[in-house]
Design a protein around this motif. Structure first.
Motif, PDB file in Angstrom:
ATOM      1  N   ILE A   1      54.654  90.374  11.465  1.00 30.46           N
ATOM      2  CA  ILE A   1      54.039  89.135  10.691  1.00 30.46           C
ATOM      3  C   ILE A   1      54.138  88.258  11.626  1.00 30.46           C
ATOM      4  N   ASN A   2      53.294  87.362  11.665  1.00 27.64           N
ATOM      5  CA  ASN A   2      53.555  85.988  12.211  1.00 27.64           C
ATOM      6  C   ASN A   2      54.150  85.004  11.891  1.00 27.64           C
ATOM      7  N   ILE A   3      54.950  84.010  12.418  1.00 27.60           N
ATOM      8  CA  ILE A   3      55.456  82.839  11.993  1.00 27.60           C
ATOM      9  C   ILE A   3      55.091  81.698  12.745  1.00 27.60           C
ATOM     10  N   GLY A   4      54.337  80.695  12.265  1.00 25.05           N
ATOM     11  CA  GLY A   4      54.220  79.532  12.934  1.00 25.05           C
ATOM     12  C   GLY A   4      53.844  78.459  12.075  1.00 25.05           C
ATOM     13  N   THR A   5      53.153  77.337  12.608  1.00 26.78           N
ATOM     14  CA  THR A   5      52.728  76.156  11.745  1.00 26.78           C
ATOM     15  C   THR A   5      50.977  76.276  11.516  1.00 26.78           C
ATOM     16  N   GLY A   6      50.368  76.930  12.523  1.00 25.72           N
ATOM     17  CA  GLY A   6      48.950  77.115  12.296  1.00 25.72           C
ATOM     18  C   GLY A   6      48.180  75.696  12.902  1.00 25.72           C
ATOM     19  N   GLU A   7      49.069  75.104  13.635  1.00 27.62           N
ATOM     20  CA  GLU A   7      48.463  73.654  14.261  1.00 27.62           C
ATOM     21  C   GLU A   7      49.077  73.830  15.661  1.00 27.62           C
ATOM     22  N   ASP A   8      48.113  73.603  16.762  1.00 28.48           N
ATOM     23  CA  ASP A   8      48.455  73.268  18.272  1.00 28.48           C
ATOM     24  C   ASP A   8      48.049  72.280  18.908  1.00 28.48           C
ATOM     25  N   LEU A   9      48.483  72.088  19.968  1.00 27.12           N
ATOM     26  CA  LEU A   9      48.075  70.719  20.666  1.00 27.12           C
ATOM     27  C   LEU A   9      48.256  71.020  22.421  1.00 27.12           C
ATOM     28  N   THR A  10      47.309  70.132  23.073  1.00 29.29           N
ATOM     29  CA  THR A  10      47.578  70.404  24.748  1.00 29.29           C
ATOM     30  C   THR A  10      49.019  69.921  25.158  1.00 29.29           C
ATOM     31  N   ILE A  11      49.345  70.715  26.093  1.00 30.44           N
ATOM     32  CA  ILE A  11      50.768  70.203  26.781  1.00 30.44           C
ATOM     33  C   ILE A  11      50.722  68.591  27.098  1.00 30.44           C
ATOM     34  N   ALA A  12      49.655  68.064  27.607  1.00 33.05           N
ATOM     35  CA  ALA A  12      49.344  66.852  27.813  1.00 33.05           C
ATOM     36  C   ALA A  12      49.720  65.733  26.609  1.00 33.05           C
ATOM     37  N   GLU A  13      48.973  66.406  25.210  1.00 29.78           N
ATOM     38  CA  GLU A  13      49.031  65.629  23.992  1.00 29.78           C
ATOM     39  C   GLU A  13      50.529  65.663  23.641  1.00 29.78           C
ATOM     40  N   ALA A  14      51.317  66.853  23.789  1.00 32.24           N
ATOM     41  CA  ALA A  14      52.652  67.108  23.416  1.00 32.24           C
ATOM     42  C   ALA A  14      53.434  66.184  24.362  1.00 32.24           C
ATOM     43  N   ALA A  15      53.278  65.939  25.543  1.00 28.12           N
ATOM     44  CA  ALA A  15      54.026  65.031  26.654  1.00 28.12           C
ATOM     45  C   ALA A  15      54.033  63.651  26.337  1.00 28.12           C
ATOM     46  N   GLU A  16      52.767  63.241  25.580  1.00 23.12           N
ATOM     47  CA  GLU A  16      52.555  61.866  25.183  1.00 23.12           C
ATOM     48  C   GLU A  16      53.300  61.517  24.027  1.00 23.12           C
ATOM     49  N   ILE A  17      53.453  62.459  23.061  1.00 20.74           N
ATOM     50  CA  ILE A  17      54.166  62.024  21.752  1.00 20.74           C
ATOM     51  C   ILE A  17      55.536  62.049  22.184  1.00 20.74           C
ATOM     52  N   ILE A  18      56.114  63.080  23.252  1.00 20.29           N
ATOM     53  CA  ILE A  18      57.423  62.980  23.508  1.00 20.29           C
ATOM     54  C   ILE A  18      57.750  61.915  24.297  1.00 20.29           C
ATOM     55  N   ALA A  19      56.939  61.663  25.185  1.00 16.95           N
ATOM     56  CA  ALA A  19      57.227  60.132  25.887  1.00 16.95           C
ATOM     57  C   ALA A  19      57.467  59.014  25.048  1.00 16.95           C
ATOM     58  N   SER A  20      56.430  59.006  23.931  1.00 16.44           N
ATOM     59  CA  SER A  20      56.589  57.952  22.946  1.00 16.44           C
ATOM     60  C   SER A  20      58.031  57.966  22.220  1.00 16.44           C
ATOM     61  N   VAL A  21      58.353  59.207  21.761  1.00 18.22           N
ATOM     62  CA  VAL A  21      59.622  59.188  21.250  1.00 18.22           C
ATOM     63  C   VAL A  21      60.779  58.836  21.751  1.00 18.22           C
ATOM     64  N   VAL A  22      60.664  59.402  23.291  1.00 15.50           N
ATOM     65  CA  VAL A  22      61.927  59.071  24.119  1.00 15.50           C
ATOM     66  C   VAL A  22      62.024  57.515  24.431  1.00 15.50           C
ATOM     67  N   GLY A  23      60.694  57.186  24.630  1.00 18.59           N
ATOM     68  CA  GLY A  23      60.672  55.620  25.144  1.00 18.59           C
ATOM     69  C   GLY A  23      60.256  55.502  26.347  1.00 18.59           C
ATOM     70  N   PHE A  24      59.600  56.410  26.916  1.00 14.79           N
ATOM     71  CA  PHE A  24      59.216  56.629  28.438  1.00 14.79           C
ATOM     72  C   PHE A  24      58.068  56.087  28.713  1.00 14.79           C
ATOM     73  N   GLU A  25      57.844  55.030  29.493  1.00 13.07           N
ATOM     74  CA  GLU A  25      56.231  54.365  29.457  1.00 13.07           C
ATOM     75  C   GLU A  25      55.731  54.305  30.947  1.00 13.07           C
ATOM     76  N   GLY A  26      56.181  55.228  31.622  1.00 16.35           N
ATOM     77  CA  GLY A  26      55.700  55.397  32.824  1.00 16.35           C
ATOM     78  C   GLY A  26      54.389  56.466  33.090  1.00 16.35           C
ATOM     79  N   VAL A  27      54.210  56.807  34.241  1.00 18.39           N
ATOM     80  CA  VAL A  27      53.046  57.444  34.461  1.00 18.39           C
ATOM     81  C   VAL A  27      53.440  59.124  34.481  1.00 18.39           C
ATOM     82  N   ILE A  28      52.601  59.934  33.897  1.00 14.74           N
ATOM     83  CA  ILE A  28      52.856  61.208  33.760  1.00 14.74           C
ATOM     84  C   ILE A  28      52.056  62.082  34.737  1.00 14.74           C
ATOM     85  N   ASN A  29      52.593  62.734  35.860  1.00 11.15           N
ATOM     86  CA  ASN A  29      51.762  63.443  36.605  1.00 11.15           C
ATOM     87  C   ASN A  29      51.964  64.903  36.566  1.00 11.15           C
ATOM     88  N   TYR A  30      50.794  65.946  37.029  1.00  8.07           N
ATOM     89  CA  TYR A  30      50.788  67.264  36.826  1.00  8.07           C
ATOM     90  C   TYR A  30      50.780  67.857  38.151  1.00  8.07           C
TER      91      TYR A  30
END
Ligand code: GFB
Length: 315
Positions: A241-270
């Protein structure tokens, strides 16, 4: 269920410690735990001796050799061998000692790389696996089939739950072996603290991932412990049986949210020389929802909680 003697294998890890907290918070008092020094789950004779002497009535298998995409892809033999040995020893000893209920944990990487999304439980074994985590996925699929086979041959009340990508307290924050979210939290934090204006992430940022806060996962496992039995799973012609939230996002979208929570305002490269892994692995969690369980923690709230813990405990 609260009066049962429960052996929680892997209680020191992120998942095991969350399940331990959830059980204790709900009034469970007979929880048996063993550190690696006390019991090496790879050694079959030691596991057999432990079960004979402790006689647990319930077993929750949160012990595993785990890691992110790089660790899975590099330590392929260790991921296959250690996970096969841990699950085989625990599941067989549970059967030999008449354990009344066993819940085995795996991961969403057991599903085919290109299976239709969201991933239904029925899609297991319907196609090729993602190369980077094939050893780990094959080990976990073997554990799923072992539980199912003990049910079919001996009516053992053993079943499997497949969590999506997890994050939270007591995660592994090593920048090589960790999963993506702890790596991003640490990278953004260290860049902010050192006034570095850029952070380099792996891959292209385009893959999508579903992320669940580990305390929600723990609550789901205890919900299954108290409300579901093996026949409820296998009678639906599924193996887990699966256990999850049923919602996903791109790594880039997750990175933007994490940068915002941490307070990092620089450039994100890949760095596209690093692997993206499977393009998406959103799980269909309608069965779990129909049983009456839903996650509570939003992605941003979970990241805020995890970052606070990281600053208080890992710096
Ligand atoms: O959590 P993760 O390492 O593994 O996520 P998977 C990897 C994704 O995040 C890839 C990107 O698309 C990476 O390119 N990424 C970007 C990074 N920057 C980083 C970084 O600094 N570190 C890491 N680790 N990733 C795992 C399976 O797959 O999922 C395991 O290998 C398990 O077996 C786990 O199933 C839940 O999500 O790709």
């Amino acid at each position: 269920m609260k009066e049962k003697k429960i052996y929680l294998a892997g209680h020191k890890g992120m998942v095991g410690s969350a399940i331990h907290r959830n059980l204790e918070g709900k009034g469970y008092t007979k929880i048996i735990t063993k550190t690696l020094d006390e019991l090496d789950l790879i050694r079959q004779a030691d596991v057999e001796t432990f079960f004979r002497s402790e006689k647990p009535e319930v077993v929750i298998i949160a012990a595993a050799k785990v890691g992110g995409i790089w660790a899975n892809n590099v330590y392929r033999a260790e991921f296959l061998y250690q996970n096969l040995m841990i699950e085989s020893n625990l599941i067989h000893s549970a059967f030999q000692n008449g354990v009344e209920k066993l819940i085995f944990l795996g991961s969403s990487c057991i599903y085919p790389k290109l299976a239709p999304q969201p991933l239904k439980e029925e899609s297991l074994l319907s196609g090729y696996l993602e190369y980077t985590n094939e050893p780990y996925a094959i080990a976990k699929i073997a554990g799923i089939k072992l539980c199912e086979s003990y049910f079919k041959q001996y009516e053992s009340n053993f079943f499997s739950a497949m969590p999506t990508n997890l994050y939270g307290f007591y995660d592994n924050f090593d920048l090589e072996t960790s999963h993506v979210l702890p790596a991003l939290i640490r990278k953004f934090h260290e860049a902010k603290e050192s006034n570095c204006n850029s952070v380099t992430l792996w891959g292209t940022g385009t893959p999508k991932r579903e992320f669940m806060f580990v305390d929600d996962l723990a609550d789901a496992i205890v919900f299954l412990l108290e409300n579901v039995n093996a026949n409820d799973i296998y009678s639906k012609e599924i193996s887990q049986i699966n256990i999850g939230t049923g919602e996903d996002l791109t790594i880039a979208e997750a990175a933007e949210i994490i940068a915002s929570v941490v307070g990092f305002e620089g450039v994100i490269n890949y760095d596209s020389s690093k692997p993206d892994g499977t393009p998406r692995k959103l799980m269909d969690v309608s069965r779990l929802h129909n049983l009456g369980w839903n996650h509570k923690t939003s992605f941003r709230e979970g990241i805020e909680k995890t970052y606070k813990w990281f600053v208080e405990n890992k710096i």
